[in-house]
Design a protein around this motif. Sequence first.
Motif, mmCIF file in Angstrom:
data_model
loop_
_atom_site.group_PDB
_atom_site.id
_atom_site.type_symbol
_atom_site.label_atom_id
_atom_site.label_comp_id
_atom_site.label_asym_id
_atom_site.label_seq_id
_atom_site.Cartn_x
_atom_site.Cartn_y
_atom_site.Cartn_z
ATOM 1 N N THR A 1 4.886 5.963 -15.763
ATOM 2 C CA THR A 1 6.194 6.192 -16.360
ATOM 3 C C THR A 1 6.716 7.512 -15.820
ATOM 4 O OG1 THR A 1 5.579 4.993 -18.345
ATOM 5 C CG2 THR A 1 7.470 6.454 -18.508
ATOM 6 N N GLY A 2 7.798 7.432 -15.091
ATOM 7 C CA GLY A 2 8.377 8.620 -14.477
ATOM 8 C C GLY A 2 9.152 8.220 -13.243
ATOM 9 N N VAL A 3 9.551 9.212 -12.492
ATOM 10 C CA VAL A 3 10.304 8.974 -11.272
ATOM 11 C C VAL A 3 9.339 8.965 -10.097
ATOM 12 C CG1 VAL A 3 12.148 9.845 -9.798
ATOM 13 C CG2 VAL A 3 12.317 10.102 -12.270
ATOM 14 N N LEU A 4 9.359 7.873 -9.343
ATOM 15 C CA LEU A 4 8.493 7.752 -8.170
ATOM 16 C C LEU A 4 9.050 8.568 -7.009
ATOM 17 C CD1 LEU A 4 7.733 3.935 -8.239
ATOM 18 C CD2 LEU A 4 6.102 5.774 -8.623
ATOM 19 N N PRO A 5 8.185 9.046 -6.122
ATOM 20 C CA PRO A 5 8.681 9.744 -4.931
ATOM 21 C C PRO A 5 9.562 8.821 -4.097
ATOM 22 C CG PRO A 5 6.295 9.984 -5.149
ATOM 23 C CD PRO A 5 6.727 8.994 -6.178
ATOM 24 N N ASP A 6 10.507 9.382 -3.357
ATOM 25 C CA ASP A 6 11.429 8.593 -2.537
ATOM 26 C C ASP A 6 10.703 7.724 -1.516
ATOM 27 O OD1 ASP A 6 13.618 9.580 -3.853
ATOM 28 O OD2 ASP A 6 13.953 11.205 -2.422
ATOM 29 N N LEU A 7 9.600 8.210 -0.979
ATOM 30 C CA LEU A 7 8.884 7.480 0.074
ATOM 31 C C LEU A 7 7.868 6.481 -0.461
ATOM 32 C CD1 LEU A 7 8.372 10.432 2.548
ATOM 33 C CD2 LEU A 7 10.050 8.599 2.679
ATOM 34 N N PHE A 8 7.820 6.293 -1.768
ATOM 35 C CA PHE A 8 6.892 5.342 -2.369
ATOM 36 C C PHE A 8 7.356 3.928 -2.063
ATOM 37 C CE2 PHE A 8 5.286 2.641 -5.725
ATOM 38 C CZ PHE A 8 3.974 3.053 -5.825
ATOM 39 N N ALA A 9 6.469 3.095 -1.507
ATOM 40 C CA ALA A 9 6.825 1.713 -1.176
ATOM 41 C C ALA A 9 5.560 0.866 -1.073
ATOM 42 C CB ALA A 9 7.582 1.666 0.155
ATOM 43 N N GLU A 10 5.761 -0.452 -1.093
ATOM 44 C CA GLU A 10 4.639 -1.374 -0.924
ATOM 45 C C GLU A 10 4.053 -1.232 0.475
ATOM 46 O OE1 GLU A 10 6.219 -5.214 -1.893
ATOM 47 O OE2 GLU A 10 5.985 -4.878 -4.035
ATOM 48 N N ASN A 11 2.757 -1.461 0.557
ATOM 49 C CA ASN A 11 2.014 -1.399 1.821
ATOM 50 C C ASN A 11 1.973 0.011 2.412
ATOM 51 O OD1 ASN A 11 0.413 -3.384 2.759
ATOM 52 N ND2 ASN A 11 1.824 -4.095 4.334
ATOM 53 N N GLU A 12 2.179 1.028 1.590
ATOM 54 C CA GLU A 12 2.144 2.426 2.020
ATOM 55 C C GLU A 12 1.069 3.162 1.231
ATOM 56 O OE1 GLU A 12 3.769 3.564 4.549
ATOM 57 O OE2 GLU A 12 5.134 1.886 4.830
ATOM 58 N N GLY A 13 0.586 4.261 1.799
ATOM 59 C CA GLY A 13 -0.449 5.054 1.148
ATOM 60 C C GLY A 13 0.081 5.825 -0.048
ATOM 61 N N MET A 14 -0.775 5.989 -1.063
ATOM 62 C CA MET A 14 -0.422 6.762 -2.250
ATOM 63 C C MET A 14 -1.684 7.342 -2.869
ATOM 64 S SD MET A 14 -1.703 5.020 -5.097
ATOM 65 C CE MET A 14 -0.833 5.759 -6.414
ATOM 66 N N VAL A 15 -1.501 8.397 -3.637
ATOM 67 C CA VAL A 15 -2.561 8.991 -4.445
ATOM 68 C C VAL A 15 -1.978 9.214 -5.820
ATOM 69 C CG1 VAL A 15 -4.052 10.995 -4.788
ATOM 70 C CG2 VAL A 15 -3.677 10.133 -2.490
ATOM 71 N N GLY A 16 -2.705 8.784 -6.847
ATOM 72 C CA GLY A 16 -2.252 8.959 -8.217
ATOM 73 C C GLY A 16 -3.282 9.703 -9.041
ATOM 74 N N THR A 17 -2.822 10.480 -10.005
ATOM 75 C CA THR A 17 -3.701 11.196 -10.926
ATOM 76 C C THR A 17 -3.509 10.600 -12.305
ATOM 77 O OG1 THR A 17 -3.409 13.214 -9.640
ATOM 78 C CG2 THR A 17 -4.299 13.467 -11.857
ATOM 79 N N GLY A 18 -4.615 10.347 -13.003
ATOM 80 C CA GLY A 18 -4.523 9.778 -14.339
ATOM 81 C C GLY A 18 -5.871 9.339 -14.861
ATOM 82 N N ARG A 19 -5.843 8.323 -15.745
ATOM 83 C CA ARG A 19 -7.062 7.826 -16.401
ATOM 84 C C ARG A 19 -7.136 6.307 -16.293
ATOM 85 N NH1 ARG A 19 -6.639 11.672 -21.715
ATOM 86 N NH2 ARG A 19 -7.084 13.568 -20.574
ATOM 87 N N TYR A 20 -8.362 5.802 -16.290
ATOM 88 C CA TYR A 20 -8.619 4.364 -16.217
ATOM 89 C C TYR A 20 -8.948 3.878 -17.624
ATOM 90 C CZ TYR A 20 -10.528 0.000 -14.294
ATOM 91 O OH TYR A 20 -10.772 -1.314 -13.975
#
Length: 151
Positions: free
Chosen positions: A90-109
Motif C-alpha cells: 500500500t503506497g506509491v510504487l516507483p515510476d520504473l516499477f513494471a512486470e518482468n523487471e527487477g525489484m526489492v521489497g522490505t516487509g514481513r511474510y
Amino acid sequence: MRGLKKKRRIQIVMVAAAALVLSTGLIGYAMRDGINFFRAPSQILAEPPAPTETFRIGGLVEQGSLVRGQGETVRFSVTDGGASIPVVFTGVLPDLFAENEGMVGTGRYVDGVFEATEILAKHDETYMPKEVKDALEEQGVYRHYEGEEGT
C-alpha cells in the motif's frame, strides 16, 4: 608510590573495558532494527521466516501478476524462477516499477503473503540489485547484458 601507579593503571584498564562493553552494547541495540536480511522467493518457501521478522525480498515481478486495488493497494508476485511469492503493498510504487523487471521489497511474510512497507525498482535498463542478480543467477534465470561489470 609504586603500588599507587599500579592501582591507577588497573583502574584505567577497567574503565576502558567497561566503556568498550557499553559502547558495543549500544551499537548492537541501535542496529537491531536496522539490519534487514535479503531472501529470494525460493529461500522463503524453503524456510519461512517468523511473521514478526522484517527482511528484504527480491526478484522479478511476475508477468501478468500486477493487480491494482482500490486506493494505493497493489498486489503482484515476485519470482526468482524457482518459486513465486505473492506481495501486497500500500503506497506509491516507483515510476520504473513494471512486470518482468527487477525489484526489492522490505516487509514481513505473514500467512503466505509478503506485506511490503517499501518497494525499490531498478533505475535503468541494465541495473539489478546484486542480491537479486545473485539469486536469479543461482536459478539460471538471469542473463548478463553486454558491457555489464562482472561478465
